[in-house]
Motif scaffolding. Sequence first.
Motif, PDB file in Angstrom:
ATOM      1  N   GLY A 205      -1.296 -26.549  86.030  1.00  0.00           N
ATOM      2  CA  GLY A 205      -2.195 -27.592  86.170  1.00  0.00           C
ATOM      3  C   GLY A 205      -3.208 -27.642  87.241  1.00  0.00           C
ATOM      4  O   GLY A 205      -3.973 -28.334  87.652  1.00  0.00           O
ATOM      5  N   ALA A 206      -3.033 -26.317  88.001  1.00  0.00           N
ATOM      6  CA  ALA A 206      -4.042 -26.385  89.280  1.00  0.00           C
ATOM      7  C   ALA A 206      -5.329 -26.050  88.828  1.00  0.00           C
ATOM      8  O   ALA A 206      -5.344 -25.306  88.009  1.00  0.00           O
ATOM      9  CB  ALA A 206      -3.334 -25.545  90.127  1.00  0.00           C
ATOM     10  N   PRO A 207      -6.485 -26.232  89.569  1.00  0.00           N
ATOM     11  CA  PRO A 207      -7.660 -26.032  88.992  1.00  0.00           C
ATOM     12  C   PRO A 207      -7.903 -24.454  89.491  1.00  0.00           C
ATOM     13  O   PRO A 207      -7.474 -23.838  90.367  1.00  0.00           O
ATOM     14  CB  PRO A 207      -8.820 -26.755  89.982  1.00  0.00           C
ATOM     15  CG  PRO A 207      -7.799 -27.211  91.325  1.00  0.00           C
ATOM     16  CD  PRO A 207      -6.474 -27.340  90.647  1.00  0.00           C
ATOM     17  N   THR A 208      -8.435 -23.967  88.383  1.00  0.00           N
ATOM     18  CA  THR A 208      -8.542 -22.329  88.463  1.00  0.00           C
ATOM     19  C   THR A 208     -10.242 -21.894  88.024  1.00  0.00           C
ATOM     20  O   THR A 208     -10.757 -22.794  87.335  1.00  0.00           O
ATOM     21  CB  THR A 208      -7.872 -21.763  87.676  1.00  0.00           C
ATOM     22  OG1 THR A 208      -7.844 -21.901  86.293  1.00  0.00           O
ATOM     23  CG2 THR A 208      -6.345 -21.903  88.130  1.00  0.00           C
ATOM     24  N   LEU A 209     -10.516 -21.088  88.593  1.00  0.00           N
ATOM     25  CA  LEU A 209     -11.791 -20.386  88.207  1.00  0.00           C
ATOM     26  C   LEU A 209     -11.626 -19.657  86.545  1.00  0.00           C
ATOM     27  O   LEU A 209     -10.732 -19.202  86.267  1.00  0.00           O
ATOM     28  CB  LEU A 209     -12.510 -19.427  89.112  1.00  0.00           C
ATOM     29  CG  LEU A 209     -13.044 -19.772  90.657  1.00  0.00           C
ATOM     30  CD1 LEU A 209     -13.171 -18.726  91.459  1.00  0.00           C
ATOM     31  CD2 LEU A 209     -13.937 -20.824  90.497  1.00  0.00           C
ATOM     32  N   PRO A 210     -12.733 -20.038  85.808  1.00  0.00           N
ATOM     33  CA  PRO A 210     -12.837 -19.206  84.533  1.00  0.00           C
ATOM     34  C   PRO A 210     -12.564 -17.519  84.653  1.00  0.00           C
ATOM     35  O   PRO A 210     -13.099 -17.097  85.413  1.00  0.00           O
ATOM     36  CB  PRO A 210     -13.932 -19.627  83.754  1.00  0.00           C
ATOM     37  CG  PRO A 210     -14.876 -20.067  84.866  1.00  0.00           C
ATOM     38  CD  PRO A 210     -14.061 -20.719  85.854  1.00  0.00           C
ATOM     39  N   HIS A 211     -11.757 -16.940  83.796  1.00  0.00           N
ATOM     40  CA  HIS A 211     -11.659 -15.488  83.894  1.00  0.00           C
ATOM     41  C   HIS A 211     -10.855 -15.256  84.898  1.00  0.00           C
ATOM     42  O   HIS A 211     -10.920 -13.863  85.348  1.00  0.00           O
ATOM     43  CB  HIS A 211     -12.954 -14.750  83.534  1.00  0.00           C
ATOM     44  CG  HIS A 211     -13.634 -15.364  82.278  1.00  0.00           C
ATOM     45  ND1 HIS A 211     -14.717 -15.966  82.202  1.00  0.00           N
ATOM     46  CD2 HIS A 211     -13.379 -15.199  81.047  1.00  0.00           C
ATOM     47  CE1 HIS A 211     -15.003 -16.209  80.864  1.00  0.00           C
ATOM     48  NE2 HIS A 211     -14.155 -15.768  80.247  1.00  0.00           N
ATOM     49  N   ARG A 212     -10.259 -15.881  85.711  1.00  0.00           N
ATOM     50  CA  ARG A 212      -9.527 -15.387  86.786  1.00  0.00           C
ATOM     51  C   ARG A 212      -7.945 -15.754  86.886  1.00  0.00           C
ATOM     52  O   ARG A 212      -7.736 -16.886  86.007  1.00  0.00           O
ATOM     53  CB  ARG A 212      -9.968 -16.175  88.108  1.00  0.00           C
ATOM     54  CG  ARG A 212     -11.382 -16.037  88.617  1.00  0.00           C
ATOM     55  CD  ARG A 212     -11.998 -14.484  88.697  1.00  0.00           C
ATOM     56  NE  ARG A 212     -13.235 -14.542  89.372  1.00  0.00           N
ATOM     57  CZ  ARG A 212     -14.358 -14.520  88.733  1.00  0.00           C
ATOM     58  NH1 ARG A 212     -14.453 -14.802  87.455  1.00  0.00           N
ATOM     59  NH2 ARG A 212     -15.300 -14.626  89.504  1.00  0.00           N
TER      60      ARG A 212
ATOM     61  N   HIS B  35      -0.637 -17.347  86.784  1.00  0.00           N
ATOM     62  CA  HIS B  35      -0.759 -17.308  85.350  1.00  0.00           C
ATOM     63  C   HIS B  35      -2.157 -17.079  84.618  1.00  0.00           C
ATOM     64  O   HIS B  35      -3.024 -17.650  85.297  1.00  0.00           O
ATOM     65  CB  HIS B  35      -0.214 -18.563  84.865  1.00  0.00           C
ATOM     66  CG  HIS B  35       0.010 -18.794  83.431  1.00  0.00           C
ATOM     67  ND1 HIS B  35      -1.149 -19.307  82.368  1.00  0.00           N
ATOM     68  CD2 HIS B  35       0.931 -18.328  82.537  1.00  0.00           C
ATOM     69  CE1 HIS B  35      -0.601 -19.310  81.145  1.00  0.00           C
ATOM     70  NE2 HIS B  35       0.517 -18.536  81.234  1.00  0.00           N
ATOM     71  N   TYR B  36      -2.257 -16.113  83.717  1.00  0.00           N
ATOM     72  CA  TYR B  36      -3.634 -15.921  83.132  1.00  0.00           C
ATOM     73  C   TYR B  36      -3.234 -15.237  81.722  1.00  0.00           C
ATOM     74  O   TYR B  36      -2.466 -14.371  81.544  1.00  0.00           O
ATOM     75  CB  TYR B  36      -4.355 -15.001  83.861  1.00  0.00           C
ATOM     76  CG  TYR B  36      -5.778 -14.425  83.202  1.00  0.00           C
ATOM     77  CD1 TYR B  36      -6.734 -15.745  83.213  1.00  0.00           C
ATOM     78  CD2 TYR B  36      -6.157 -13.285  82.813  1.00  0.00           C
ATOM     79  CE1 TYR B  36      -7.972 -15.496  82.700  1.00  0.00           C
ATOM     80  CE2 TYR B  36      -7.326 -13.206  82.186  1.00  0.00           C
ATOM     81  CZ  TYR B  36      -8.200 -14.161  82.209  1.00  0.00           C
ATOM     82  OH  TYR B  36      -9.462 -14.138  81.432  1.00  0.00           O
ATOM     83  N   GLN B  37      -3.864 -16.065  80.634  1.00  0.00           N
ATOM     84  CA  GLN B  37      -3.791 -15.549  79.309  1.00  0.00           C
ATOM     85  C   GLN B  37      -2.179 -15.235  78.954  1.00  0.00           C
ATOM     86  O   GLN B  37      -1.863 -14.293  78.224  1.00  0.00           O
ATOM     87  CB  GLN B  37      -4.370 -14.191  79.173  1.00  0.00           C
ATOM     88  CG  GLN B  37      -5.884 -14.396  79.423  1.00  0.00           C
ATOM     89  CD  GLN B  37      -6.636 -14.632  78.229  1.00  0.00           C
ATOM     90  OE1 GLN B  37      -6.536 -14.001  77.005  1.00  0.00           O
ATOM     91  NE2 GLN B  37      -7.819 -15.387  78.356  1.00  0.00           N
TER      92      GLN B  37
END
Length: 60
Positions: A34-41, A48-50
Motif C-alpha cells: 500500500g505504499a505510494p510507488t512510481l508507475p513501472h517501478r 514488489h512489482y507485477q
Amino acid sequence: MAVPKRRKSHSRVRTQRAHKAMTAVQHQYCTSCGAPTLPHRACPACGHYQKRFYVKSEES
Ligand SMILES: [Zn+2]
C-alpha cells in the motif's frame, strides 16, 4: 556566433512560458503493502512489482 535580430517582448516570453507549467508526478499504490510507488517501478518499501518480489527486503 548567431545572434537574435530582435529581443523578445515580455508578452512573447510569457506566452512561451504559459506552456511550461510543471505537473504533479503520477503515482500508484503498491498492491502488496500500500505504499505510494512510481508507475513501472518496483515498490521502494517492499520491492514488489507485477506480482513478484524483485528486491529483497531486510526483514525477509
Ligand atoms: Zn510495496
